[in-house]
Design a protein around this motif. Structure first.
Motif, PDB file in Angstrom:
ATOM      1  N   ALA A 133       1.001  -1.198  -0.044  1.00 52.17           N
ATOM      2  CA  ALA A 133       0.161   0.025  -0.055  1.00 52.17           C
ATOM      3  C   ALA A 133       1.041   1.113  -0.045  1.00 52.17           C
ATOM      4  CB  ALA A 133      -0.926  -0.016   1.168  1.00 52.17           C
ATOM      5  N   SER A 134       0.334   2.221  -0.709  1.00 50.44           N
ATOM      6  CA  SER A 134       0.865   3.524  -0.762  1.00 50.44           C
ATOM      7  C   SER A 134       0.075   4.543  -0.832  1.00 50.44           C
ATOM      8  CB  SER A 134       2.192   3.584  -1.815  1.00 50.44           C
ATOM      9  OG  SER A 134       1.744   3.611  -3.077  1.00 50.44           O
ATOM     10  N   TYR A 135       0.137   5.707  -0.010  1.00 51.81           N
ATOM     11  CA  TYR A 135      -0.677   6.676  -0.059  1.00 51.81           C
ATOM     12  C   TYR A 135      -0.007   7.970   0.192  1.00 51.81           C
ATOM     13  CZ  TYR A 135      -1.746   4.783   4.555  1.00 51.81           C
ATOM     14  OH  TYR A 135      -1.462   4.152   5.967  1.00 51.81           O
ATOM     15  N   GLY A 136      -0.564   9.168  -0.104  1.00 52.73           N
ATOM     16  CA  GLY A 136       0.192  10.261   0.068  1.00 52.73           C
ATOM     17  C   GLY A 136      -0.150  11.411  -0.742  1.00 52.73           C
ATOM     18  N   LEU A 137       0.420  12.515  -0.817  1.00 54.52           N
ATOM     19  CA  LEU A 137       0.203  13.815  -1.621  1.00 54.52           C
ATOM     20  C   LEU A 137       1.512  14.222  -2.363  1.00 54.52           C
ATOM     21  CD1 LEU A 137      -1.318  16.529  -1.583  1.00 54.52           C
ATOM     22  CD2 LEU A 137       0.357  17.349   0.233  1.00 54.52           C
ATOM     23  N   GLU A 138       0.718  14.445  -3.796  1.00 51.87           N
ATOM     24  CA  GLU A 138       1.774  15.181  -4.838  1.00 51.87           C
ATOM     25  C   GLU A 138       1.329  16.692  -4.903  1.00 51.87           C
ATOM     26  OE1 GLU A 138       2.506  11.067  -7.430  1.00 51.87           O
ATOM     27  OE2 GLU A 138       1.291  12.702  -8.245  1.00 51.87           O
ATOM     28  N   ILE A 139       2.539  17.264  -5.186  1.00 53.06           N
ATOM     29  CA  ILE A 139       2.387  18.807  -5.361  1.00 53.06           C
ATOM     30  C   ILE A 139       3.019  19.165  -6.610  1.00 53.06           C
ATOM     31  CG2 ILE A 139       2.394  21.230  -4.331  1.00 53.06           C
ATOM     32  CD1 ILE A 139       2.111  20.070  -1.606  1.00 53.06           C
ATOM     33  N   SER A 140       2.408  20.069  -7.469  1.00 49.35           N
ATOM     34  CA  SER A 140       3.047  20.666  -8.640  1.00 49.35           C
ATOM     35  C   SER A 140       2.843  22.158  -8.697  1.00 49.35           C
ATOM     36  CB  SER A 140       2.725  19.904  -9.919  1.00 49.35           C
ATOM     37  OG  SER A 140       3.578  20.399 -10.845  1.00 49.35           O
ATOM     38  N   LEU A 141       3.776  23.063  -8.909  1.00 50.75           N
ATOM     39  CA  LEU A 141       3.650  24.517  -8.774  1.00 50.75           C
ATOM     40  C   LEU A 141       4.471  24.930  -9.918  1.00 50.75           C
ATOM     41  CD1 LEU A 141       2.774  27.161  -7.303  1.00 50.75           C
ATOM     42  CD2 LEU A 141       4.939  27.282  -6.367  1.00 50.75           C
ATOM     43  N   THR A 142       4.004  25.874 -10.758  1.00 50.31           N
ATOM     44  CA  THR A 142       4.587  26.617 -11.712  1.00 50.31           C
ATOM     45  C   THR A 142       4.113  27.982 -11.467  1.00 50.31           C
ATOM     46  OG1 THR A 142       4.296  24.597 -13.654  1.00 50.31           O
ATOM     47  CG2 THR A 142       4.723  26.685 -14.430  1.00 50.31           C
ATOM     48  N   ARG A 143       5.310  28.795 -11.577  1.00 50.96           N
ATOM     49  CA  ARG A 143       5.150  30.196 -11.135  1.00 50.96           C
ATOM     50  C   ARG A 143       6.030  31.069 -11.915  1.00 50.96           C
ATOM     51  NH1 ARG A 143       2.511  33.838  -7.955  1.00 50.96           N
ATOM     52  NH2 ARG A 143       3.778  35.492  -7.047  1.00 50.96           N
ATOM     53  N   PRO A 144       5.980  32.168 -12.617  1.00 53.46           N
ATOM     54  CA  PRO A 144       7.027  33.143 -12.911  1.00 53.46           C
ATOM     55  C   PRO A 144       7.177  33.946 -11.882  1.00 53.46           C
ATOM     56  CG  PRO A 144       4.902  33.703 -13.884  1.00 53.46           C
ATOM     57  CD  PRO A 144       4.590  32.676 -13.034  1.00 53.46           C
ATOM     58  N   LEU A 145       8.543  34.141 -11.468  1.00 50.05           N
ATOM     59  CA  LEU A 145       8.980  34.976 -10.366  1.00 50.05           C
ATOM     60  C   LEU A 145       9.284  36.442 -10.912  1.00 50.05           C
ATOM     61  CD1 LEU A 145      11.206  32.655  -8.563  1.00 50.05           C
ATOM     62  CD2 LEU A 145       8.718  33.003  -7.835  1.00 50.05           C
ATOM     63  N   ALA A 146       9.637  36.566 -12.299  1.00 51.41           N
ATOM     64  CA  ALA A 146       9.887  37.971 -12.923  1.00 51.41           C
ATOM     65  C   ALA A 146       9.497  37.454 -14.481  1.00 51.41           C
ATOM     66  CB  ALA A 146      11.227  38.374 -12.689  1.00 51.41           C
ATOM     67  N   ALA A 147       9.880  38.705 -14.959  1.00 49.75           N
ATOM     68  CA  ALA A 147       9.792  38.385 -16.582  1.00 49.75           C
ATOM     69  C   ALA A 147      10.744  37.692 -17.328  1.00 49.75           C
ATOM     70  CB  ALA A 147       9.795  39.803 -17.373  1.00 49.75           C
ATOM     71  N   TRP A 148      12.001  37.443 -16.703  1.00 53.20           N
ATOM     72  CA  TRP A 148      12.807  36.747 -17.186  1.00 53.20           C
ATOM     73  C   TRP A 148      13.099  35.391 -16.397  1.00 53.20           C
ATOM     74  CZ3 TRP A 148      16.437  36.180 -13.158  1.00 53.20           C
ATOM     75  CH2 TRP A 148      16.354  37.141 -12.218  1.00 53.20           C
ATOM     76  N   TRP A 149      12.288  35.105 -15.239  1.00 50.20           N
ATOM     77  CA  TRP A 149      12.595  33.965 -14.487  1.00 50.20           C
ATOM     78  C   TRP A 149      11.263  33.148 -14.338  1.00 50.20           C
ATOM     79  CZ3 TRP A 149      14.576  34.635  -8.567  1.00 50.20           C
ATOM     80  CH2 TRP A 149      14.841  33.360  -8.224  1.00 50.20           C
ATOM     81  N   LYS A 150      11.423  31.827 -14.456  1.00 45.58           N
ATOM     82  CA  LYS A 150      10.152  31.104 -14.111  1.00 45.58           C
ATOM     83  C   LYS A 150      10.405  29.859 -13.397  1.00 45.58           C
ATOM     84  CE  LYS A 150       6.429  28.864 -16.693  1.00 45.58           C
ATOM     85  NZ  LYS A 150       5.857  28.307 -17.871  1.00 45.58           N
ATOM     86  N   LEU A 151       9.717  29.537 -12.511  1.00 46.45           N
ATOM     87  CA  LEU A 151      10.103  28.493 -11.458  1.00 46.45           C
ATOM     88  C   LEU A 151       8.962  27.339 -11.668  1.00 46.45           C
ATOM     89  CD1 LEU A 151      11.918  27.815  -8.994  1.00 46.45           C
ATOM     90  CD2 LEU A 151      10.062  28.449  -7.457  1.00 46.45           C
ATOM     91  N   THR A 152       9.366  26.144 -11.700  1.00 44.77           N
ATOM     92  CA  THR A 152       8.530  24.787 -11.674  1.00 44.77           C
ATOM     93  C   THR A 152       9.072  23.995 -10.420  1.00 44.77           C
ATOM     94  OG1 THR A 152       8.350  24.691 -14.054  1.00 44.77           O
ATOM     95  CG2 THR A 152       7.764  22.848 -12.928  1.00 44.77           C
ATOM     96  N   ALA A 153       8.186  23.455  -9.684  1.00 42.30           N
ATOM     97  CA  ALA A 153       8.473  22.625  -8.494  1.00 42.30           C
ATOM     98  C   ALA A 153       7.518  21.628  -8.384  1.00 42.30           C
ATOM     99  CB  ALA A 153       8.738  23.485  -7.282  1.00 42.30           C
ATOM    100  N   ASN A 154       7.915  20.289  -8.089  1.00 43.11           N
ATOM    101  CA  ASN A 154       7.131  19.384  -7.686  1.00 43.11           C
ATOM    102  C   ASN A 154       7.741  18.487  -6.907  1.00 43.11           C
ATOM    103  OD1 ASN A 154       8.189  16.980  -9.245  1.00 43.11           O
ATOM    104  ND2 ASN A 154       7.762  18.203 -11.091  1.00 43.11           N
ATOM    105  N   GLY A 155       6.708  17.561  -5.960  1.00 43.51           N
ATOM    106  CA  GLY A 155       7.240  16.777  -5.038  1.00 43.51           C
ATOM    107  C   GLY A 155       6.221  15.856  -4.720  1.00 43.51           C
ATOM    108  N   SER A 156       6.533  14.721  -4.037  1.00 42.36           N
ATOM    109  CA  SER A 156       5.436  13.824  -3.398  1.00 42.36           C
ATOM    110  C   SER A 156       6.134  13.490  -1.919  1.00 42.36           C
ATOM    111  CB  SER A 156       5.445  12.645  -4.414  1.00 42.36           C
ATOM    112  OG  SER A 156       6.567  11.684  -4.191  1.00 42.36           O
ATOM    113  N   PHE A 157       5.177  13.080  -1.328  1.00 42.90           N
ATOM    114  CA  PHE A 157       5.226  12.645   0.103  1.00 42.90           C
ATOM    115  C   PHE A 157       4.207  11.496   0.357  1.00 42.90           C
ATOM    116  CE2 PHE A 157       4.740  12.427   4.779  1.00 42.90           C
ATOM    117  CZ  PHE A 157       6.270  12.244   4.909  1.00 42.90           C
TER     118      PHE A 157
END
Length: 803
Positions: A641-665
């Motif tokens: 059995a496995s159960y938990g949470l996944e999160i994914s975020l895409t966000r521009p921090l500036a006009a020249w900078w973009k961040l993508t983050a994801n993870g699971s626990f």
């Protein structure tokens, strides 16, 4: 993404004004002039904007609205990721037809159904239950393989042997262009340059095969579709003897589109490995300690050719043929210390050699039929034949050691040939604007005859002599007929989907002289999804599916495969499929240019297939040597059995900078091999991608990933982590690009496994060459020239699922 389109014709549709007129045209991307398929075109009567009719563009972007009465109309076009376009058209008795020709739409960022779609494709798009990676946008894949790309997906891990696991499960089904992939396909040998996108589907519905408790990974190959000659040529050099090249071309003439690609790589990797084992057999304790170096030389060549023919806007035929050749030569030189109480230890100098000469041929035909008068109605049919074959040779030699220790070389030669024909038929029928049903059927067949010959070399440099004892022949046959049906309905803000899939598995396996196996299994696999659109660009989705993992033929047939003189793996004829219930609750919200996805998931498996390592006491006793023989086999062992949470975020921090983050626990639970309950730990993955654009022509990507320790029935896998960096400079007015990247910048990625069984403990460490520098150059051919960004790539062809 097409499933997220909100059709403009939803709701009661008024009858079109009857008349002799017609409005027709072709929607194209304003920058690339590529066709825009599945876009909505709406015809409104002026001045009161009464809806007269609507149509959906075909795959080549064409549309036609027939039976239009003379009048003045407003024509509106809407395509996901593009600004809506409008134009006024007038039909008269003298000129009842209007042909618009090419109608260009300008890209624009939009938000729809909780998913943010940018004018430029993002490296990663997260939908509920599905993740899409645009390989061409991932600078850290240049010169790499599909395994490098998949490290970015939440909960996905890829080991040094190309084995993929998702949420801790290694039962992941691979597809190539929407069809089952060849059994010989290894992700660490598939060049990333061959791929357009990779789709990871964690909880597939009834229209997908039930195989794969971890989910489905669909590898979509590049396919050009623009008019005229188009394509791209790419070459990459890597440090310490690593080379790759690829060429993609297409030629569209009238209703024919010819496309093809060729690629090759020649890589050499160096590494180190260690194995420490302690075992107790017949009342005596023995120890094996191995340390050494290895060299892996990999050479792959591939050719992919195809043609599309569209006799009309509603029909399309596609024929593709592929041939790939994979050669691998791996040499391991190591020192072995053997000790058995109370005897003194001895030291050996060993060499293991593995040579793989494999090939894969594939022919596939597809037919698609749509009905302009009935948007959404579609019939697809396909047939595929795959031939896998080749030889795998492994040799073990003792180069130095005590005179009384056996020094003759041993060899095992596997001659493999696998036939994989399949055929499928799918049909989708809309009942009205809010309801539709679909059904399909499919048959997969696998036939594989082969031999495994064992030989020894009595004298150094002499010929190998086949030994009857230890040589086998085998024949395996598997037939899987399948059928499914599903139903979809939209009611206001709610979407519903329910499906049922039936699959029968029939297999026969015979190994001479070891024995035979036979299975006949019938299963039903229900699935359901409920989704609701919420205010402020949010979406909530709950899904459930029952799936299974059929053991592959090497896990079933009693055929011993030797990795070296002291370790071998053998199948279990009594092995049965494992079954899993998968549930997901996902939420997605978008605001401005930011997207946040969260998913709660649970996966519960019965009859779990586990790999178990034990001592072969009989073989140890018969060997007469001061060591022991370890045996790896498979068993249906308890529940996981496995159960938990996944999160994914895409966000521009500036006009020249973009961040993508994801993870699971998540919490991972497996049955303990010792039979004393369960083994549990909290584990997960994390990935962070930072994209910088300091100038209009320069892009920089910095990424890192981490996989936490994971328990297995006999031990655990330790953490793996690393950092990659890459940059791409556009050249010659966007006609070319130069890419520089360094993988595993701090040289930290390594595999470390700790195992324990009854009377046996083992520690295994492997460190392949992971810190590599790559320099790549790409030249775009024909009209395949991005107007503003080098990352615009030709559209891939997913090939379609079903049955």
């Amino acid at each position: 993404m097409a499933c997220l389109l909100v059709a403009a014709s939803l709701g009661p549709r008024p009858a079109a004004a009857q008349g002799p007129g017609q409005v027709a045209g072709t929607l194209l991307d304003q920058r690339t002039r590529q066709p825009l398929p599945f876009a909505n075109v709406i015809l409104l009567r002026l001045p009161d904007s009464t809806l007269v009719g609507s149509a959906q563009t075909a795959e080549n972007g064409t549309f036609a609205l027939a039976g239009v009465a003379p009048s003045t109309y407003l024509l509106r076009a809407e395509a996901l990721g593009y600004q809506p376009a409008r134009r006024v058209v007038a039909l008269t008795a003298g000129a009842p037809g209007v042909r618009l020709g090419a109608w260009l739409l300008a890209p624009a960022a939009v938000r729809l159904g909780g998913v943010v779609v940018q004018a430029e494709k993002a490296v990663m798009i997260n939908e509920l239950g599905k993740t899409i990676i645009n390989v061409g946008k991932d600078l850290n894949s240049a010169g790499g393989t599909a395994a490098d790309v998949l490290q970015k997906v939440p909960s996905v891990a890829v080991d040094d042997n190309g084995q993929v696991s998702l949420r801790g499960s290694s039962s992941v089904t691979l597809y190539l262009d929407g069809k089952p992939a060849p059994s010989s396909l290894r992700l660490d040998q598939l060049p990333a340059s061959r791929l357009e996108t990779i789709e990871v589907i964690t909880n597939p519905g009834a229209q997908y095969s039930a195989q794969g408790t971890g989910g489905i990974i669909n590898l979509v190959q590049k396919k050009q579709t623009q008019p005229g000659w188009n394509g791209a040529a790419q070459a990459t050099l890597g440090t310490r003897d690593k080379y790759s090249a690829a060429l993609n071309l297409n030629r569209q003439v009238g209703r024919f589109n010819f496309f093809g690609s060729a690629d090759g790589l020649n890589n050499q990797f160096r590494g180190s490995a260690g194995l420490q084992q302690v075992a107790t057999a017949d009342g005596r304790t023995a120890r094996t300690d191995q340390t050494g170096q290895n060299t892996r030389h990999q050479a792959n060549e591939g050719l992919h050719l195809g043609v599309d023919y569209a006799p009309s806007d509603q029909q399309r035929f596609t024929l593709t043929t592929e041939f790939y050749k994979n050669d691998l030569r791996q040499t391991s030189d190591f020192t072995t210390q053997l000790a058995r109480d109370p005897d003194p230890a001895i030291t050996l100098q060993n060499q293991n050699l593995e040579v793989d000469n494999l090939y894969n041929a594939r022919v596939s035909g597809n037919y698609r039929r749509a009905w302009a008068a009935h948007p959404g109605r579609e019939l697809t049919a396909s047939a595929t034949y795959i031939l896998d074959g080749g030889t795998v040779t492994s040799e073990q030699r003792v180069l130095d050691g005590p005179a009384d220790y056996a020094r003759q070389a041993r060899q095992q030669l596997l001659d493999v040939k696998i036939h994989l024909p399949s055929a499928q038929l799918d049909y989708v029928h809309p009942l009205d604007d809010k309801r539709r049903w679909g059904a399909g059927m499919k048959t997969d067949v696998m036939v594989t005859p082969g031999t495994a010959d064992y030989a020894v070399q009595p004298a150094a440099g002499g010929p190998f002599v086949r030994q009857e004892a230890g040589s086998y022949s085998y024949h395996y046959q598997q037939v899987i007929p399948q059928a499914y049906g599903n139903y979809q309905q939209k009611a206001g803000a709610w979407d519903y989907q329910a499906g049922l899939r039936a699959e029968f598995t029939g297999l026969q396996a015979q190994v001479l002289p070891a024995g035979s196996a036979r299975q006949r299994i019938f299963n039903l696999f229900p699935s359901a999804t409920v989704a609701r659109a919420l205010p402020h660009e949010q979406r909530l989705q709950l899904s459930y599916a029952r799936r299974l993992n059929r053991p592959n033929f090497l896990q079933i047939i009693a055929l011993p495969i030797y990795s070296d003189a002291r370790n071998y793996a053998v199948g279990n004829p009594d092995l049965r499929p494992e079954y899993v219930h998968v549930a997901e609750l996902g939420h997605q919200v978008a605001w401005q240019a930011t997207t946040l996805s969260t998913t709660l998931f649970g996966r519960f498996t019965s009859q779990a297939i586990q790999s178990l390592r034990t001592i072969d006491t009989l073989a140890t006793r018969l060997s007469g040597q001061p060591d022991f023989i370890a045996r790896t086999s498979y068993a249906n062992f308890g529940r996981t059995a496995s159960y938990g949470l996944e999160i994914s975020l895409t966000r521009p921090l500036a006009a020249w900078w973009k961040l993508t983050a994801n993870g699971s626990f998540y919490r991972s639970q497996v049955a303990s091999y010792a039979g004393d309950g369960t083994r549990v730990n909290f584990t997960g993955t994390a990935y962070l991608l930072s994209t910088f654009s300091p100038t209009k022509a320069l892009a920089v990507q910095l990424s890192g990933n981490y996989r936490a320790p994971l328990v297995v029935p006999q031990g655990r896998l330790l953490a793996v982590y690393g950092v990659d960096v890459a940059l791409r400079q556009r050249l010659f007015h966007d006609r070319a690009a130069l890419t520089l990247r360094v993988s595993d910048l701090f040289n930290t990625r390594r595999q470390y496994t700790q195992l324990a069984a009854d009377g046996l403990s083992a520690d295994l460490q492997t460190k392949y060459e992971t810190r590599v520098g790559y320099l790549g150059f790409t030249w775009f051919l024909g009209t395949n020239k991005p107007a503003s960004t080098i990352e615009n790539q030709p559209k891939g062809d997913p090939g379609g699922f079903g049955g």
